[in-house]
Design an enzyme around this catalytic site. Structure first.
Site, PDB file in Angstrom:
ATOM      1  N   SER A 253     -19.015  -2.604  -9.157  1.00 50.94           N
ATOM      2  CA  SER A 253     -18.420  -3.937  -9.214  1.00 50.94           C
ATOM      3  C   SER A 253     -17.014  -3.795  -9.777  1.00 50.94           C
ATOM      4  CB  SER A 253     -19.254  -4.858 -10.111  1.00 50.94           C
ATOM      5  OG  SER A 253     -19.224  -4.405 -11.458  1.00 50.94           O
ATOM      6  N   LYS A 254     -16.343  -4.925  -9.949  1.00 48.08           N
ATOM      7  CA  LYS A 254     -14.951  -4.880 -10.406  1.00 48.08           C
ATOM      8  C   LYS A 254     -14.801  -4.316 -11.818  1.00 48.08           C
ATOM      9  CE  LYS A 254     -13.171  -8.487  -7.386  1.00 48.08           C
ATOM     10  NZ  LYS A 254     -12.497  -9.798  -7.272  1.00 48.08           N
ATOM     11  N   ARG A 255     -15.902  -4.322 -12.585  1.00 47.28           N
ATOM     12  CA  ARG A 255     -15.774  -3.763 -13.932  1.00 47.28           C
ATOM     13  C   ARG A 255     -15.647  -2.229 -13.898  1.00 47.28           C
ATOM     14  NH1 ARG A 255     -21.280  -4.786 -13.660  1.00 47.28           N
ATOM     15  NH2 ARG A 255     -22.673  -3.078 -14.237  1.00 47.28           N
ATOM     16  N   HIS A 256     -15.998  -1.632 -12.769  1.00 47.41           N
ATOM     17  CA  HIS A 256     -15.866  -0.182 -12.619  1.00 47.41           C
ATOM     18  C   HIS A 256     -14.525   0.199 -12.004  1.00 47.41           C
ATOM     19  CE1 HIS A 256     -20.374  -0.827 -12.255  1.00 47.41           C
ATOM     20  NE2 HIS A 256     -20.241  -0.113 -13.355  1.00 47.41           N
ATOM     21  N   GLY A 257     -13.745  -0.786 -11.590  1.00 41.84           N
ATOM     22  CA  GLY A 257     -12.495  -0.535 -10.887  1.00 41.84           C
ATOM     23  C   GLY A 257     -12.398  -1.488  -9.715  1.00 41.84           C
TER      24      GLY A 257
END
Length: 489
Positions: A253-257
Protein backbone atom coordinates in the site's frame (compact mmCIF):
# COMPACT_ATOMS: atom_id res chain seq x y z
CA UNK A 1 9.83 -21.54 -29.14
CA UNK A 2 7.68 -20.46 -32.12
CA UNK A 3 4.74 -18.07 -32.56
CA UNK A 4 5.24 -16.51 -29.15
CA UNK A 5 2.62 -13.85 -28.49
CA UNK A 6 2.18 -12.21 -25.11
CA UNK A 7 -0.01 -9.37 -24.01
CA UNK A 8 -0.57 -6.80 -21.32
CA UNK A 9 -4.27 -6.06 -20.89
CA UNK A 10 -4.91 -3.50 -18.14
CA UNK A 11 -8.20 -1.93 -17.14
CA UNK A 12 -7.92 1.85 -17.70
CA UNK A 13 -9.40 2.70 -14.30
CA UNK A 14 -6.36 4.42 -12.78
CA UNK A 15 -2.62 4.95 -13.24
CA UNK A 16 -0.33 2.03 -14.03
CA UNK A 17 0.27 0.19 -10.76
CA UNK A 18 3.67 -1.21 -9.81
CA UNK A 19 2.22 -4.73 -9.87
CA UNK A 20 0.79 -4.17 -13.34
CA UNK A 21 4.09 -2.75 -14.56
CA UNK A 22 5.91 -5.87 -13.35
CA UNK A 23 3.42 -8.13 -15.14
CA UNK A 24 3.84 -6.07 -18.31
CA UNK A 25 7.62 -6.29 -17.98
CA UNK A 26 7.70 -10.08 -17.61
CA UNK A 27 5.43 -10.44 -20.67
CA UNK A 28 7.54 -7.97 -22.65
CA UNK A 29 10.84 -9.64 -21.75
CA UNK A 30 9.62 -13.14 -22.62
CA UNK A 31 8.19 -11.96 -25.95
CA UNK A 32 11.48 -10.28 -26.89
CA UNK A 33 13.56 -13.22 -25.66
CA UNK A 34 11.92 -15.55 -28.17
CA UNK A 35 11.54 -13.07 -31.02
CA UNK A 36 7.79 -12.92 -30.45
CA UNK A 37 5.11 -10.25 -30.30
CA UNK A 38 4.16 -8.06 -27.35
CA UNK A 39 0.74 -6.46 -27.61
CA UNK A 40 -1.24 -4.07 -25.44
CA UNK A 41 -5.04 -4.00 -25.30
CA UNK A 42 -7.48 -2.28 -22.96
CA UNK A 43 -10.10 -4.06 -20.86
CA UNK A 44 -12.47 -1.11 -20.68
CA UNK A 45 -15.80 -2.78 -19.89
CA UNK A 46 -15.94 -1.10 -16.45
CA UNK A 47 -17.85 1.83 -17.90
CA UNK A 48 -18.12 3.77 -14.64
CA UNK A 49 -14.43 3.72 -13.79
CA UNK A 50 -12.67 3.51 -17.16
CA UNK A 51 -11.34 6.77 -18.57
CA UNK A 52 -9.28 8.07 -21.48
CA UNK A 53 -6.96 9.78 -18.99
CA UNK A 54 -6.16 6.47 -17.29
CA UNK A 55 -5.50 4.81 -20.64
CA UNK A 56 -3.09 7.59 -21.59
CA UNK A 57 -1.32 7.28 -18.24
CA UNK A 58 -0.86 3.54 -18.73
CA UNK A 59 0.43 3.91 -22.28
CA UNK A 60 2.82 6.73 -21.38
CA UNK A 61 4.11 4.79 -18.37
CA UNK A 62 4.82 1.72 -20.50
CA UNK A 63 6.65 3.81 -23.09
CA UNK A 64 8.63 5.61 -20.38
CA UNK A 65 9.75 2.24 -19.01
CA UNK A 66 10.91 1.24 -22.50
CA UNK A 67 8.13 -1.25 -23.25
CA UNK A 68 6.93 -0.26 -26.71
CA UNK A 69 4.38 -2.70 -28.08
CA UNK A 70 4.41 -4.36 -31.47
CA UNK A 71 0.64 -4.49 -31.81
CA UNK A 72 -2.40 -3.12 -30.02
CA UNK A 73 -4.01 0.18 -29.03
CA UNK A 74 -2.89 3.19 -31.09
CA UNK A 75 -0.81 1.18 -33.56
CA UNK A 76 -3.32 -1.50 -34.60
CA UNK A 77 -2.58 -4.96 -35.93
CA UNK A 78 -4.19 -7.98 -37.56
CA UNK A 79 -6.26 -9.04 -34.55
CA UNK A 80 -8.02 -5.87 -33.41
CA UNK A 81 -9.92 -4.01 -32.25
CA UNK A 82 -7.81 -3.72 -29.09
CA UNK A 83 -10.40 -2.21 -26.77
CA UNK A 84 -13.07 -4.51 -25.39
CA UNK A 85 -15.93 -2.08 -25.91
CA UNK A 86 -15.12 -2.20 -29.64
CA UNK A 87 -15.34 -6.02 -29.62
CA UNK A 88 -18.92 -6.55 -28.39
CA UNK A 89 -19.97 -8.34 -31.58
CA UNK A 90 -17.26 -10.96 -30.99
CA UNK A 91 -18.54 -11.63 -27.47
CA UNK A 92 -22.17 -11.71 -28.60
CA UNK A 93 -21.45 -14.37 -31.21
CA UNK A 94 -19.68 -16.55 -28.63
CA UNK A 95 -22.38 -16.21 -25.96
CA UNK A 96 -25.10 -17.05 -28.49
CA UNK A 97 -23.16 -20.20 -29.34
CA UNK A 98 -23.00 -21.20 -25.67
CA UNK A 99 -26.72 -20.51 -25.19
CA UNK A 100 -27.64 -22.50 -28.27
CA UNK A 101 -25.56 -25.47 -27.12
CA UNK A 102 -27.04 -25.40 -23.60
CA UNK A 103 -23.70 -24.50 -22.06
CA UNK A 104 -25.01 -21.17 -20.76
CA UNK A 105 -28.42 -19.91 -19.69
CA UNK A 106 -30.36 -16.80 -18.78
CA UNK A 107 -30.64 -16.01 -15.08
CA UNK A 108 -33.45 -13.74 -13.87
CA UNK A 109 -32.62 -13.85 -10.13
CA UNK A 110 -32.72 -10.46 -8.43
CA UNK A 111 -29.91 -9.04 -6.34
CA UNK A 112 -32.11 -9.45 -3.26
CA UNK A 113 -32.55 -13.18 -3.97
CA UNK A 114 -28.83 -13.64 -4.53
CA UNK A 115 -27.91 -11.73 -1.37
CA UNK A 116 -30.29 -13.86 0.70
CA UNK A 117 -28.85 -17.05 -0.83
CA UNK A 118 -25.30 -15.98 0.00
CA UNK A 119 -26.23 -15.09 3.57
CA UNK A 120 -27.88 -18.47 4.13
CA UNK A 121 -24.88 -20.32 2.69
CA UNK A 122 -22.47 -18.35 4.87
CA UNK A 123 -24.61 -19.06 7.94
CA UNK A 124 -24.27 -22.79 7.18
CA UNK A 125 -20.50 -22.44 6.87
CA UNK A 126 -20.59 -23.01 3.12
CA UNK A 127 -18.65 -21.12 0.46
CA UNK A 128 -21.19 -18.80 -1.20
CA UNK A 129 -21.98 -19.71 -4.81
CA UNK A 130 -24.98 -19.54 -7.11
CA UNK A 131 -27.38 -22.37 -6.33
CA UNK A 132 -28.63 -22.85 -9.89
CA UNK A 133 -32.25 -21.69 -9.51
CA UNK A 134 -32.58 -20.65 -13.17
CA UNK A 135 -30.43 -23.47 -14.54
CA UNK A 136 -33.30 -25.73 -15.56
CA UNK A 137 -35.78 -23.04 -16.53
CA UNK A 138 -37.70 -24.05 -19.64
CA UNK A 139 -37.16 -22.28 -22.92
CA UNK A 140 -40.79 -21.17 -22.89
CA UNK A 141 -40.49 -19.53 -19.49
CA UNK A 142 -37.26 -17.79 -20.55
CA UNK A 143 -38.91 -16.41 -23.66
CA UNK A 144 -41.96 -15.26 -21.70
CA UNK A 145 -39.83 -13.33 -19.22
CA UNK A 146 -37.74 -11.82 -21.98
CA UNK A 147 -40.96 -10.77 -23.73
CA UNK A 148 -42.01 -8.96 -20.54
CA UNK A 149 -38.87 -6.83 -20.80
CA UNK A 150 -36.91 -8.48 -17.99
CA UNK A 151 -33.15 -8.05 -18.32
CA UNK A 152 -31.36 -11.26 -17.31
CA UNK A 153 -27.70 -11.99 -16.93
CA UNK A 154 -26.13 -14.94 -18.74
CA UNK A 155 -24.52 -17.63 -16.60
CA UNK A 156 -22.10 -20.32 -17.70
CA UNK A 157 -23.25 -23.83 -16.82
CA UNK A 158 -20.33 -25.28 -14.86
CA UNK A 159 -19.92 -29.08 -15.28
CA UNK A 160 -20.50 -30.94 -12.02
CA UNK A 161 -18.08 -33.26 -10.20
CA UNK A 162 -15.08 -32.51 -12.40
CA UNK A 163 -11.54 -31.29 -11.88
CA UNK A 164 -9.92 -28.37 -13.67
CA UNK A 165 -6.17 -28.94 -13.92
CA UNK A 166 -3.81 -26.06 -14.68
CA UNK A 167 -0.16 -26.78 -15.48
CA UNK A 168 1.17 -23.42 -14.39
CA UNK A 169 4.66 -22.46 -15.59
CA UNK A 170 5.48 -20.96 -12.19
CA UNK A 171 3.30 -22.88 -9.71
CA UNK A 172 3.26 -26.30 -11.28
CA UNK A 173 0.11 -28.44 -11.27
CA UNK A 174 -2.87 -26.67 -9.69
CA UNK A 175 -6.23 -28.47 -9.35
CA UNK A 176 -9.68 -26.93 -8.80
CA UNK A 177 -12.97 -28.77 -8.11
CA UNK A 178 -15.84 -27.55 -10.29
CA UNK A 179 -18.33 -28.20 -7.49
CA UNK A 180 -16.77 -25.30 -5.58
CA UNK A 181 -17.20 -22.81 -8.41
CA UNK A 182 -20.91 -22.51 -9.12
CA UNK A 183 -22.48 -21.21 -12.33
CA UNK A 184 -20.94 -17.79 -12.88
CA UNK A 185 -22.05 -14.74 -14.83
CA UNK A 186 -20.45 -14.23 -18.24
CA UNK A 187 -22.65 -11.38 -19.51
CA UNK A 188 -24.27 -8.72 -17.35
CA UNK A 189 -27.87 -7.61 -17.71
CA UNK A 190 -26.80 -4.59 -19.78
CA UNK A 191 -25.19 -6.89 -22.35
CA UNK A 192 -21.61 -6.11 -21.32
CA UNK A 193 -19.40 -9.22 -20.90
CA UNK A 194 -17.59 -9.79 -17.62
CA UNK A 195 -13.83 -10.14 -17.37
CA UNK A 196 -13.62 -13.94 -17.25
CA UNK A 197 -15.58 -14.27 -20.48
CA UNK A 198 -14.17 -11.38 -22.49
CA UNK A 199 -10.54 -12.19 -21.66
CA UNK A 200 -10.91 -15.71 -23.10
CA UNK A 201 -12.30 -14.44 -26.40
CA UNK A 202 -9.64 -11.73 -26.59
CA UNK A 203 -6.75 -14.09 -25.93
CA UNK A 204 -8.05 -16.68 -28.38
CA UNK A 205 -8.77 -14.30 -31.24
CA UNK A 206 -5.44 -12.51 -30.70
CA UNK A 207 -3.61 -15.87 -30.72
CA UNK A 208 -1.97 -15.32 -27.33
CA UNK A 209 0.46 -18.16 -26.58
CA UNK A 210 1.46 -17.32 -22.98
CA UNK A 211 -0.29 -15.42 -20.20
CA UNK A 212 1.90 -14.04 -17.40
CA UNK A 213 -0.13 -12.31 -14.70
CA UNK A 214 -0.37 -11.82 -10.97
CA UNK A 215 -1.19 -14.60 -8.53
CA UNK A 216 -4.47 -12.88 -7.67
CA UNK A 217 -5.78 -14.04 -11.07
CA UNK A 218 -5.16 -17.72 -10.32
CA UNK A 219 -8.65 -18.15 -8.85
CA UNK A 220 -10.12 -16.83 -12.13
CA UNK A 221 -8.21 -19.31 -14.24
CA UNK A 222 -10.48 -22.38 -13.78
CA UNK A 223 -13.47 -20.34 -14.93
CA UNK A 224 -11.54 -19.31 -18.01
CA UNK A 225 -10.28 -22.84 -18.69
CA UNK A 226 -13.86 -24.13 -18.60
CA UNK A 227 -14.80 -21.56 -21.22
CA UNK A 228 -11.85 -22.52 -23.44
CA UNK A 229 -13.07 -26.11 -23.29
CA UNK A 230 -16.73 -25.26 -23.85
CA UNK A 231 -15.93 -23.16 -26.91
CA UNK A 232 -13.45 -25.70 -28.26
CA UNK A 233 -10.42 -23.42 -28.05
CA UNK A 234 -6.81 -24.34 -27.45
CA UNK A 235 -5.59 -23.00 -24.13
CA UNK A 236 -2.52 -20.76 -23.76
CA UNK A 237 0.19 -21.48 -21.21
CA UNK A 238 -0.40 -19.78 -17.86
CA UNK A 239 2.20 -18.38 -15.48
CA UNK A 240 0.99 -16.76 -12.26
CA UNK A 241 3.67 -14.64 -10.63
CA UNK A 242 3.77 -13.88 -6.92
CA UNK A 243 2.09 -11.10 -5.02
CA UNK A 244 4.07 -7.98 -4.11
CA UNK A 245 4.13 -7.32 -0.37
CA UNK A 246 5.53 -4.52 1.76
CA UNK A 247 8.57 -5.07 3.98
CA UNK A 248 6.19 -5.89 6.84
CA UNK A 249 4.80 -8.74 4.67
CA UNK A 250 1.38 -7.10 4.38
CA UNK A 251 -0.32 -6.23 1.09
CA UNK A 252 1.54 -3.41 -0.60
CA UNK A 253 0.00 0.00 0.00
CA UNK A 254 1.05 3.64 -0.03
CA UNK A 255 2.63 3.29 3.40
CA UNK A 256 5.28 1.06 1.79
CA UNK A 257 5.97 3.58 -0.98
CA UNK A 258 4.14 4.99 -3.96
CA UNK A 259 2.10 2.41 -5.85
CA UNK A 260 2.03 3.90 -9.36
CA UNK A 261 4.73 4.21 -12.00
CA UNK A 262 3.97 7.88 -12.62
CA UNK A 263 4.65 8.68 -8.94
CA UNK A 264 8.19 7.31 -9.21
CA UNK A 265 8.71 9.19 -12.44
CA UNK A 266 7.64 12.41 -10.73
CA UNK A 267 9.92 11.70 -7.77
CA UNK A 268 12.92 11.54 -10.05
CA UNK A 269 13.60 7.86 -10.60
CA UNK A 270 15.24 6.71 -13.82
CA UNK A 271 13.13 4.32 -15.92
CA UNK A 272 15.97 1.81 -16.28
CA UNK A 273 16.38 1.68 -12.48
CA UNK A 274 12.67 1.02 -11.98
CA UNK A 275 12.73 -1.69 -14.67
CA UNK A 276 15.73 -3.32 -12.99
CA UNK A 277 13.94 -3.20 -9.63
CA UNK A 278 10.68 -4.60 -11.00
CA UNK A 279 12.50 -7.50 -12.63
CA UNK A 280 13.98 -8.49 -9.28
CA UNK A 281 10.52 -8.59 -7.67
CA UNK A 282 10.03 -12.32 -7.88
CA UNK A 283 12.77 -13.23 -10.37
CA UNK A 284 16.14 -14.43 -9.11
CA UNK A 285 19.03 -14.24 -11.57
CA UNK A 286 21.92 -16.64 -11.38
CA UNK A 287 24.88 -15.34 -9.38
CA UNK A 288 25.11 -12.22 -7.23
CA UNK A 289 24.75 -9.56 -9.94
CA UNK A 290 21.86 -7.12 -9.38
CA UNK A 291 22.34 -4.55 -12.13
CA UNK A 292 20.45 -5.54 -15.29
CA UNK A 293 19.59 -3.32 -18.20
CA UNK A 294 16.75 -4.32 -20.52
CA UNK A 295 19.04 -6.07 -22.99
CA UNK A 296 20.58 -8.17 -20.23
CA UNK A 297 17.15 -8.96 -18.76
CA UNK A 298 15.92 -10.23 -22.10
CA UNK A 299 18.98 -12.46 -22.40
CA UNK A 300 18.92 -13.85 -18.84
CA UNK A 301 15.24 -14.00 -17.86
CA UNK A 302 13.54 -17.38 -17.51
CA UNK A 303 10.25 -18.33 -15.88
CA UNK A 304 12.04 -21.22 -14.18
CA UNK A 305 13.75 -18.72 -11.90
CA UNK A 306 10.54 -16.90 -10.97
CA UNK A 307 9.67 -17.62 -7.35
CA UNK A 308 6.31 -18.81 -6.02
CA UNK A 309 6.91 -16.88 -2.80
CA UNK A 310 5.69 -13.29 -2.44
CA UNK A 311 8.06 -10.57 -3.60
CA UNK A 312 8.94 -7.87 -1.08
CA UNK A 313 8.85 -4.25 -2.20
CA UNK A 314 11.95 -2.74 -0.60
CA UNK A 315 12.02 1.01 -1.20
CA UNK A 316 15.57 1.23 0.13
CA UNK A 317 16.65 -1.28 -2.53
CA UNK A 318 14.99 0.82 -5.23
CA UNK A 319 16.76 3.95 -3.95
CA UNK A 320 20.08 2.12 -3.97
CA UNK A 321 19.54 0.90 -7.54
CA UNK A 322 18.47 4.35 -8.71
CA UNK A 323 21.53 5.91 -7.11
CA UNK A 324 23.73 3.41 -8.92
CA UNK A 325 22.14 4.29 -12.26
CA UNK A 326 22.35 8.03 -11.57
CA UNK A 327 26.08 7.79 -10.93
CA UNK A 328 26.77 6.15 -14.29
CA UNK A 329 24.41 8.32 -16.36
CA UNK A 330 25.85 10.76 -18.89
CA UNK A 331 25.87 14.46 -17.84
CA UNK A 332 23.45 15.52 -20.59
CA UNK A 333 20.87 12.95 -19.48
CA UNK A 334 21.40 13.85 -15.82
CA UNK A 335 20.52 17.42 -16.68
CA UNK A 336 17.41 16.30 -18.60
CA UNK A 337 16.06 14.54 -15.50
CA UNK A 338 17.26 17.14 -12.99
CA UNK A 339 15.94 20.30 -14.66
CA UNK A 340 12.21 19.75 -13.98
CA UNK A 341 12.94 19.36 -10.26
CA UNK A 342 15.14 22.44 -10.17
CA UNK A 343 12.47 24.43 -12.03
CA UNK A 344 9.69 23.26 -9.67
CA UNK A 345 11.82 24.26 -6.68
CA UNK A 346 12.40 27.74 -8.13
CA UNK A 347 16.16 27.20 -8.31
CA UNK A 348 16.17 28.03 -12.03
CA UNK A 349 13.60 29.78 -14.20
CA UNK A 350 10.74 28.18 -16.12
CA UNK A 351 12.80 28.74 -19.25
CA UNK A 352 16.36 28.46 -17.93
CA UNK A 353 19.01 30.76 -19.35
CA UNK A 354 22.30 29.39 -20.67
CA UNK A 355 23.90 30.48 -17.40
CA UNK A 356 21.25 28.66 -15.34
CA UNK A 357 21.62 25.52 -17.43
CA UNK A 358 25.40 25.58 -16.96
CA UNK A 359 24.86 26.01 -13.21
CA UNK A 360 22.30 23.18 -13.12
CA UNK A 361 24.63 20.84 -14.98
CA UNK A 362 27.50 21.63 -12.63
CA UNK A 363 25.32 21.16 -9.56
CA UNK A 364 23.85 17.87 -10.80
CA UNK A 365 27.28 16.50 -11.63
CA UNK A 366 28.63 17.63 -8.25
CA UNK A 367 25.82 16.08 -6.22
CA UNK A 368 25.02 12.95 -8.25
CA UNK A 369 26.92 10.69 -5.85
CA UNK A 370 24.86 11.98 -2.93
CA UNK A 371 21.29 11.51 -4.15
CA UNK A 372 19.12 8.44 -4.71
CA UNK A 373 16.55 10.29 -6.83
CA UNK A 374 16.42 13.60 -8.65
CA UNK A 375 13.63 14.67 -6.32
CA UNK A 376 16.25 14.86 -3.55
CA UNK A 377 18.41 17.30 -5.51
CA UNK A 378 16.61 20.58 -4.60
CA UNK A 379 16.52 19.56 -0.93
CA UNK A 380 20.25 18.90 -0.92
CA UNK A 381 20.99 22.18 -2.68
CA UNK A 382 18.85 24.09 -0.19
CA UNK A 383 20.61 22.29 2.64
CA UNK A 384 23.90 23.75 1.43
CA UNK A 385 22.27 27.15 1.06
CA UNK A 386 20.79 27.16 4.56
CA UNK A 387 22.31 27.32 8.03
CA UNK A 388 25.17 24.96 8.79
CA UNK A 389 24.93 22.67 11.83
CA UNK A 390 28.01 21.36 13.63
CA UNK A 391 27.05 17.99 14.97
CA UNK A 392 28.76 15.90 17.63
CA UNK A 393 30.55 13.94 14.91
CA UNK A 394 32.88 16.84 14.03
CA UNK A 395 33.46 18.43 17.44
CA UNK A 396 36.54 16.37 18.28
CA UNK A 397 38.18 17.24 14.97
CA UNK A 398 37.32 20.93 15.42
CA UNK A 399 38.95 20.92 18.86
CA UNK A 400 42.01 19.28 17.34
CA UNK A 401 42.20 21.82 14.52
CA UNK A 402 41.58 24.70 16.93
CA UNK A 403 43.47 27.87 15.95
CA UNK A 404 44.43 26.37 12.61
CA UNK A 405 40.80 26.30 11.52
CA UNK A 406 40.27 29.85 12.80
CA UNK A 407 43.31 31.08 10.87
CA UNK A 408 42.16 29.40 7.68
CA UNK A 409 38.60 30.70 7.91
CA UNK A 410 39.73 34.24 8.75
CA UNK A 411 41.82 34.20 5.56
CA UNK A 412 38.91 32.79 3.55
CA UNK A 413 36.61 35.57 4.74
CA UNK A 414 39.15 38.27 3.87
CA UNK A 415 39.44 36.97 0.30
CA UNK A 416 35.71 36.39 -0.15
CA UNK A 417 35.04 40.00 0.78
CA UNK A 418 37.10 41.06 -2.24
CA UNK A 419 35.26 38.76 -4.69
CA UNK A 420 32.12 39.64 -6.62
CA UNK A 421 31.17 35.99 -7.09
CA UNK A 422 32.59 32.54 -6.39
CA UNK A 423 33.43 30.16 -9.21
CA UNK A 424 35.03 26.75 -9.05
CA UNK A 425 38.25 28.23 -10.44
CA UNK A 426 38.32 31.23 -8.08
CA UNK A 427 37.70 28.94 -5.10
CA UNK A 428 40.67 26.72 -6.01
CA UNK A 429 42.87 29.76 -6.59
CA UNK A 430 41.85 31.16 -3.19
CA UNK A 431 42.93 28.01 -1.36
CA UNK A 432 46.29 28.04 -3.14
CA UNK A 433 46.85 31.63 -1.98
CA UNK A 434 45.86 30.79 1.60
CA UNK A 435 48.23 27.80 1.65
CA UNK A 436 51.08 30.00 0.41
CA UNK A 437 50.32 32.83 2.84
CA UNK A 438 49.66 30.77 6.00
CA UNK A 439 51.78 27.70 5.41
CA UNK A 440 48.73 25.58 6.24
CA UNK A 441 48.00 22.82 3.71
CA UNK A 442 46.75 19.29 3.23
CA UNK A 443 44.09 17.95 5.57
CA UNK A 444 44.38 20.90 7.96
CA UNK A 445 43.50 23.32 5.18
CA UNK A 446 40.82 21.34 3.37
CA UNK A 447 39.09 19.97 6.48
CA UNK A 448 39.01 23.40 8.08
CA UNK A 449 37.13 24.81 5.10
CA UNK A 450 34.86 21.78 4.58
CA UNK A 451 33.77 21.55 8.22
CA UNK A 452 33.28 25.29 8.47
CA UNK A 453 31.14 25.44 5.36
CA UNK A 454 29.23 22.14 5.59
CA UNK A 455 29.47 20.83 9.16
CA UNK A 456 30.89 17.56 7.83
CA UNK A 457 34.24 16.00 6.93
CA UNK A 458 32.80 14.35 3.80
CA UNK A 459 30.70 15.33 0.85
CA UNK A 460 30.78 16.70 -2.69
CA UNK A 461 33.80 18.60 -4.04
CA UNK A 462 34.11 21.87 -2.18
CA UNK A 463 34.83 23.92 -5.31
CA UNK A 464 31.38 22.86 -6.59
CA UNK A 465 29.71 23.43 -3.22
CA UNK A 466 31.21 26.90 -3.09
CA UNK A 467 29.32 27.77 -6.28
CA UNK A 468 26.11 26.20 -4.94
CA UNK A 469 26.35 28.23 -1.72
CA UNK A 470 27.41 31.44 -3.41
CA UNK A 471 29.61 34.22 -2.05
CA UNK A 472 27.11 35.64 0.45
CA UNK A 473 26.24 32.26 1.97
CA UNK A 474 29.95 31.39 2.17
CA UNK A 475 30.53 34.63 4.08
CA UNK A 476 27.61 33.98 6.45
CA UNK A 477 28.75 30.44 7.17
CA UNK A 478 32.34 31.56 7.69
CA UNK A 479 31.35 34.23 10.19
CA UNK A 480 29.02 31.82 11.99
CA UNK A 481 31.89 29.31 12.17
CA UNK A 482 34.26 31.81 13.83
CA UNK A 483 31.57 32.60 16.40
CA UNK A 484 31.03 28.88 17.01
CA UNK A 485 34.78 28.30 17.50
CA UNK A 486 34.94 31.01 20.15
CA UNK A 487 32.11 29.31 22.02
CA UNK A 488 33.75 25.91 21.58
CA UNK A 489 37.01 27.08 23.11
Amino acid sequence: MENVRLRFAPSPTGPLHIGGARSALFNYILAKKYGGTFLVRMEDTDLERSSAASEENIKESLKWLGMDWDEGVDIGGDYGPYRQMERLDIYEEAVNKLLAEGKAYYCFCSEEELDKEREEQSARGETPKYGGKCREMTKEEQEARLARGEKPVVRFKVPEHEEVVIDDLVRGRVVFETDGIGDYIIVKSDGIPVYNFAVVLDDVTMKISHIIRGEEHLSNTPRQVLLYDALGYEKPQFAHISLILGKDRSKMSKRHGSTSVVAYREQGYLPEALVNFLALLGWSPEGEEEIFDMERLIADFTLERVSKSPAVFDLDKLKWLNGMYIRKTAPERLLEFALPHLINAGLVGEEPTEEEIAWAQMVTEALKNHISSFGELPLLIKEYQGQVVYGDGVLDELRELGDTAVTVMTAVLEKLEKMEAVTSESYKAMLKEIKKETGIGGKNLFHSVRIAKTGSTEGPDMDKLAVIMGRDRMLERGQAFLTFMKELS
